[in-house]
Write a protein that holds these residues in place. Structure first.
Motif, PDB file in Angstrom:
ATOM      1  N   UNK A 500       0.839  -1.207   0.000  1.00 35.72           N
ATOM      2  CA  UNK A 500       0.000   0.000   0.000  1.00 35.72           C
ATOM      3  C   UNK A 500       0.873   1.256   0.000  1.00 35.72           C
ATOM      4  N   UNK A 501       1.951   1.226   0.805  1.00 36.87           N
ATOM      5  CA  UNK A 501       2.868   2.369   0.839  1.00 36.87           C
ATOM      6  C   UNK A 501       3.524   2.571  -0.522  1.00 36.87           C
ATOM      7  N   UNK A 502       3.824   1.484  -1.190  1.00 38.41           N
ATOM      8  CA  UNK A 502       4.408   1.543  -2.527  1.00 38.41           C
ATOM      9  C   UNK A 502       3.408   2.124  -3.537  1.00 38.41           C
ATOM     10  N   UNK A 503       2.126   1.898  -3.282  1.00 39.32           N
ATOM     11  CA  UNK A 503       1.085   2.366  -4.206  1.00 39.32           C
ATOM     12  C   UNK A 503       0.795   3.853  -4.062  1.00 39.32           C
ATOM     13  N   UNK A 504       1.043   4.421  -2.886  1.00 39.56           N
ATOM     14  CA  UNK A 504       0.633   5.812  -2.636  1.00 39.56           C
ATOM     15  C   UNK A 504       1.237   6.801  -3.635  1.00 39.56           C
ATOM     16  N   UNK A 505       2.585   6.790  -3.877  1.00 41.14           N
ATOM     17  CA  UNK A 505       3.110   7.747  -4.867  1.00 41.14           C
ATOM     18  C   UNK A 505       2.561   7.493  -6.279  1.00 41.14           C
ATOM     19  N   UNK A 506       2.247   6.250  -6.591  1.00 43.51           N
ATOM     20  CA  UNK A 506       1.692   5.940  -7.908  1.00 43.51           C
ATOM     21  C   UNK A 506       0.289   6.542  -8.034  1.00 43.51           C
ATOM     22  N   UNK A 531      -7.959   5.640   5.511  1.00 41.68           N
ATOM     23  CA  UNK A 531      -8.873   5.210   6.583  1.00 41.68           C
ATOM     24  C   UNK A 531      -8.685   3.741   6.967  1.00 41.68           C
ATOM     25  N   UNK A 532      -7.763   3.050   6.274  1.00 44.38           N
ATOM     26  CA  UNK A 532      -7.538   1.628   6.598  1.00 44.38           C
ATOM     27  C   UNK A 532      -6.938   1.519   7.995  1.00 44.38           C
ATOM     28  N   UNK A 533      -7.475   0.584   8.793  1.00 42.62           N
ATOM     29  CA  UNK A 533      -6.973   0.381  10.153  1.00 42.62           C
ATOM     30  C   UNK A 533      -6.269  -0.963  10.257  1.00 42.62           C
ATOM     31  N   UNK A 534      -5.247  -1.000  11.104  1.00 41.92           N
ATOM     32  CA  UNK A 534      -4.469  -2.220  11.309  1.00 41.92           C
ATOM     33  C   UNK A 534      -5.125  -3.144  12.317  1.00 41.92           C
ATOM     34  N   UNK A 535      -4.382  -4.164  12.747  1.00 38.68           N
ATOM     35  CA  UNK A 535      -4.926  -5.186  13.658  1.00 38.68           C
ATOM     36  C   UNK A 535      -5.294  -4.613  15.022  1.00 38.68           C
ATOM     37  N   UNK A 536      -4.594  -3.573  15.473  1.00 33.73           N
ATOM     38  CA  UNK A 536      -4.900  -2.970  16.778  1.00 33.73           C
ATOM     39  C   UNK A 536      -5.859  -1.784  16.658  1.00 33.73           C
ATOM     40  N   UNK A 537      -6.550  -1.688  15.497  1.00 33.63           N
ATOM     41  CA  UNK A 537      -7.567  -0.665  15.230  1.00 33.63           C
ATOM     42  C   UNK A 537      -6.995   0.752  15.157  1.00 33.63           C
ATOM     43  N   UNK A 538      -5.700   0.885  14.916  1.00 33.03           N
ATOM     44  CA  UNK A 538      -5.110   2.206  14.682  1.00 33.03           C
ATOM     45  C   UNK A 538      -4.964   2.410  13.174  1.00 33.03           C
ATOM     46  N   UNK A 539      -4.849   3.688  12.792  1.00 36.70           N
ATOM     47  CA  UNK A 539      -4.690   4.001  11.375  1.00 36.70           C
ATOM     48  C   UNK A 539      -3.445   3.305  10.839  1.00 36.70           C
ATOM     49  N   UNK A 540      -3.606   2.589   9.739  1.00 41.80           N
ATOM     50  CA  UNK A 540      -2.508   1.770   9.217  1.00 41.80           C
ATOM     51  C   UNK A 540      -1.365   2.627   8.676  1.00 41.80           C
ATOM     52  N   UNK A 541      -1.695   3.641   7.902  1.00 43.63           N
ATOM     53  CA  UNK A 541      -0.662   4.504   7.308  1.00 43.63           C
ATOM     54  C   UNK A 541      -0.567   5.777   8.148  1.00 43.63           C
ATOM     55  N   UNK A 542       0.551   5.968   8.798  1.00 45.73           N
ATOM     56  CA  UNK A 542       0.711   7.059   9.772  1.00 45.73           C
ATOM     57  C   UNK A 542       1.059   8.373   9.078  1.00 45.73           C
ATOM     58  N   UNK A 543       0.949   9.466   9.850  1.00 45.15           N
ATOM     59  CA  UNK A 543       1.294  10.786   9.336  1.00 45.15           C
ATOM     60  C   UNK A 543       2.770  10.849   8.957  1.00 45.15           C
ATOM     61  N   UNK A 544       3.602  10.211   9.764  1.00 42.56           N
ATOM     62  CA  UNK A 544       5.049  10.208   9.480  1.00 42.56           C
ATOM     63  C   UNK A 544       5.340   9.503   8.154  1.00 42.56           C
ATOM     64  N   UNK A 545       4.615   8.417   7.894  1.00 45.21           N
ATOM     65  CA  UNK A 545       4.827   7.676   6.636  1.00 45.21           C
ATOM     66  C   UNK A 545       4.303   8.451   5.429  1.00 45.21           C
ATOM     67  N   UNK A 546       3.332   9.329   5.648  1.00 45.04           N
ATOM     68  CA  UNK A 546       2.780  10.139   4.568  1.00 45.04           C
ATOM     69  C   UNK A 546       3.570  11.417   4.327  1.00 45.04           C
ATOM     70  N   UNK A 547       4.363  11.825   5.311  1.00 45.99           N
ATOM     71  CA  UNK A 547       5.058  13.115   5.250  1.00 45.99           C
ATOM     72  C   UNK A 547       5.827  13.345   3.934  1.00 45.99           C
ATOM     73  N   UNK A 548       6.570  12.353   3.419  1.00 46.60           N
ATOM     74  CA  UNK A 548       7.340  12.599   2.183  1.00 46.60           C
ATOM     75  C   UNK A 548       6.460  12.886   0.959  1.00 46.60           C
ATOM     76  N   UNK A 549       5.181  12.521   1.040  1.00 45.99           N
ATOM     77  CA  UNK A 549       4.321  12.643  -0.127  1.00 45.99           C
ATOM     78  C   UNK A 549       3.352  13.826  -0.063  1.00 45.99           C
TER      79      UNK A 549
END
Length: 572
Positions: A500-506, A531-549
């Motif tokens: 999913x992270x690989x797909x975001x810039x695309x 809006x995708x949530x992980x196993x612990x019900x937190x947002x899967x893609x974090x703000x830090x991971x989105x920062x470069x994009x």
């Protein structure tokens, strides 16, 4: 307002003015009509104009005005003043049915709608003689009158298809069945006999088949809530004749129009709906008739063309097979490997093809394409029906079906690889087939929540989806780009986070695509991924991971908003 010639003349003049293209003339006239519609006798003046005016345009205008007046004012709201006086209500109900039946079809439809609005509020308690008055008209032998009755009955009874069960509803349906079921059945038989008598008379057949379409719709409405005893006792009559009509092919009823469904197509598609209703809800009683309907509908599917006018018929026919194959009672009809292969080859694959009409919608009517494909309003399309059939077959035959369809997917992809610029539609069909095959459970919030374990979603994603999205040109093969983005969107809960992270810039890159469908899908997919949530019900893609994009995301979003097509939509 008195029922006088002077008031009729005044009303005629103001109705004429409401048709004037000049707002300075039209709006004051509309205001005047609004100011007098609370007056006693106003609706009766409109009905009198309908009956006596010599100008057809005034008749039509009066009928539309009357229908809208009824729609706004007939319902009595508690603690609010009654907008129509009781004497007017009584007079309207006494006169509207005969007036409707004696009017031309264009006006008849408006008055039929008005009767159904009144009926929703007043029938049966405050309008007990409505049904008797309508049923008596079946004896007239005049199919203009009979079709008016059938059209009105359809408007009244079609709400039974979606009403919640209640004692009040059951009481009303029983009253309707007691008065209407036998006359309707007799009319059905008589109309079919007349179709045989007038088999070589095109104009007579058009009128008679209009009646049969309405009769088939009424059958559906009256049987929807439960199987009435009358229809169970007369199932032989109805099903034998439905089967005969389903296999009928009269060249006089065929049309040259490739877009608009003709009466024969409308009737057959409604009969498919009726058969599916019985197969789903009354399978035990319907069992003796089912095999002949399966055969007839199968033959219909393999002999019907790809023209748009057949879409509803093909969709309903496939939905019938989908409803049948999901029932344990009918499992044996589909067990043979040759049967499954034949269904895939002759029904599913041809109806998943991306046709010229779909391509035209993609390019020239993108809003409608998105509404159908992305927002789920494609319920009556061939593709949606074929997808439902795949899922239905997988309920009992997941292994064999997956094996058969995998062979077709590989064949389609090989054809695409030979000449992508010519054979791109093969890949589009392959993606759609994989999506249908893999989807077992889906929600709007999470996309696919349960997938077919026999389909390797990740392998397909890496080998066939990512290459299209990584292509240097965001405008090349726009349909395949949209397919790939949609694949990410619907399987977002199944695809690993790193992909999913690989797909975001695309996806961000595809916000620049010229195609409205592609950049809209890209924006929608990004919103869904956030809006995708992980196993612990937190947002899967974090703000830090989105920062470069973030910077390029905002830049491309604002660029997309300046595209001419988007500006036109915003202006509208």
């Amino acid at each position: 307002m008195e029922l006088s010639d002077a008031n009729l003349q005044t009303l005629t003049e103001y109705l004429k003015k409401t048709l004037d293209p000049d707002p300075a003339i039209r709006r004051p006239a509309e205001k005047f009509l609004e100011s007098v519609e609370g007056s006693q006798n106003y609706p009766l003046l409109l009905l009198t104009l309908l009956e006596k005016s010599q100008e057809n345009v005034i008749k039509v205008c009066a009928s539309v005005t009357f229908k809208n007046y009824i729609k706004r004012n007939w319902r009595i709201v508690e603690d609010e003043p009654n907008k129509i006086c009781e004497s007017d209500r009584i007079a309207i109900k006494a006169n509207i049915v005969p007036l409707m039946l004696s009017s031309p079809e264009q006006i008849q439809k408006q008055l039929s709608d008005a009767i159904s609005i009144i009926g929703r509020e007043d029938f049966p308690q405050k309008w007990p003689d409505l049904l008797t008055e309508m049923v008596n008209r079946f004896q007239s032998g005049d199919f203009h009158v009979i079709n008016g009755v059938l059209r009105t009955a359809h408007s009244l009874f079609k709400r039974y298809r979606h009403e919640f069960k209640s004692n009040e509803l059951w009481t009303e349906i029983k009253l309707v069945l007691d008065a209407f079921a036998l006359p309707l059945t007799n009319l059905f038989k008589a109309t079919i006999e007349l179709c045989s008598t007038h088999a070589n008379d095109a104009s007579a057949l058009k009128v008679l088949f209009s009646s049969l379409v309405l009769i088939a719709k009424l059958f559906y409405s009256l049987n929807f809530q439960d199987l009435p005893e009358f229809f169970e006792d007369n199932m032989e009559t109805w099903m034998t004749n439905f089967h005969t009509l389903l296999t009928l092919d009269n060249k006089l009823l065929q049309t040259d129009d490739e877009e608009e469904a003709g009466l024969l197509e409308l009737l057959k598609s409604q009969i498919c709906d009726n058969a599916a209703l019985y197969a789903q809800k009354y399978d035990e009683e319907f069992q003796p008739y089912l095999p002949r309907f399966v055969t007839a509908i199968w033959n219909l599917l393999v002999t019907t063309g790809q023209e748009v006018k057949y879409d509803l018929l093909v969709s309903n026919a496939i939905q019938f097979l989908a409803s049948v194959c999901e029932r344990p009672h009918y499992k044996h009809l589909f067990e043979d490997q040759n049967t499954l292969t034949s269904i895939c080859e002759k029904v599913i694959v041809p109806n998943m093809e991306f046709r010229a009409a779909d391509e035209e919608a993609f390019e020239d009517n993108s809003e409608e394409y998105i509404r159908r494909d992305l927002e789920g309003s494609d319920i009556d399309t061939r593709r949606r029906a074929a997808c439902d059939l795949v899922r239905g077959l997988c309920k009992f035959f997941e292994g064999p079906v997956t094996g058969i369809f995998s062979g077709y997917v590989n064949s389609m992809l090989q054809e695409y690889a030979k000449n992508p610029s010519v054979n791109w539609k093969h890949k589009d069909a392959a993606i759609y087939l994989v999506t249908s095959l893999a989807s077992k459970a889906q929600t709007q919030k999470h996309g696919i929540t349960k997938a077919n374990e026999l389909v390797n979603l990740m392998e397909f994603f890496v080998n066939h989806i990512l290459p299209d999205l990584k292509s240097p040109s965001v405008n090349e093969f726009p349909v395949l780009k949209a397919d790939g983005i949609k694949y990410i969107m619907i399987f977002r809960s199944q695809v690993p986070k790193e992909q999913l992270l690989l797909s975001i810039p695309l996806l961000i890159n595809h916000l620049q695509a010229e195609s409205i469908v592609v950049h809209t899908y890209a924006a929608h997919a990004l919103e869904r991924l956030f809006t995708v949530r992980g196993t612990n019900n937190t947002i899967l893609i974090t703000a830090a991971e989105m920062a470069p994009f973030v910077e390029v995301l905002l830049t491309n979003l604002f660029k997309a908003l300046t595209l001419p097509e988007i500006l036109n939509i915003m202006v509208l």
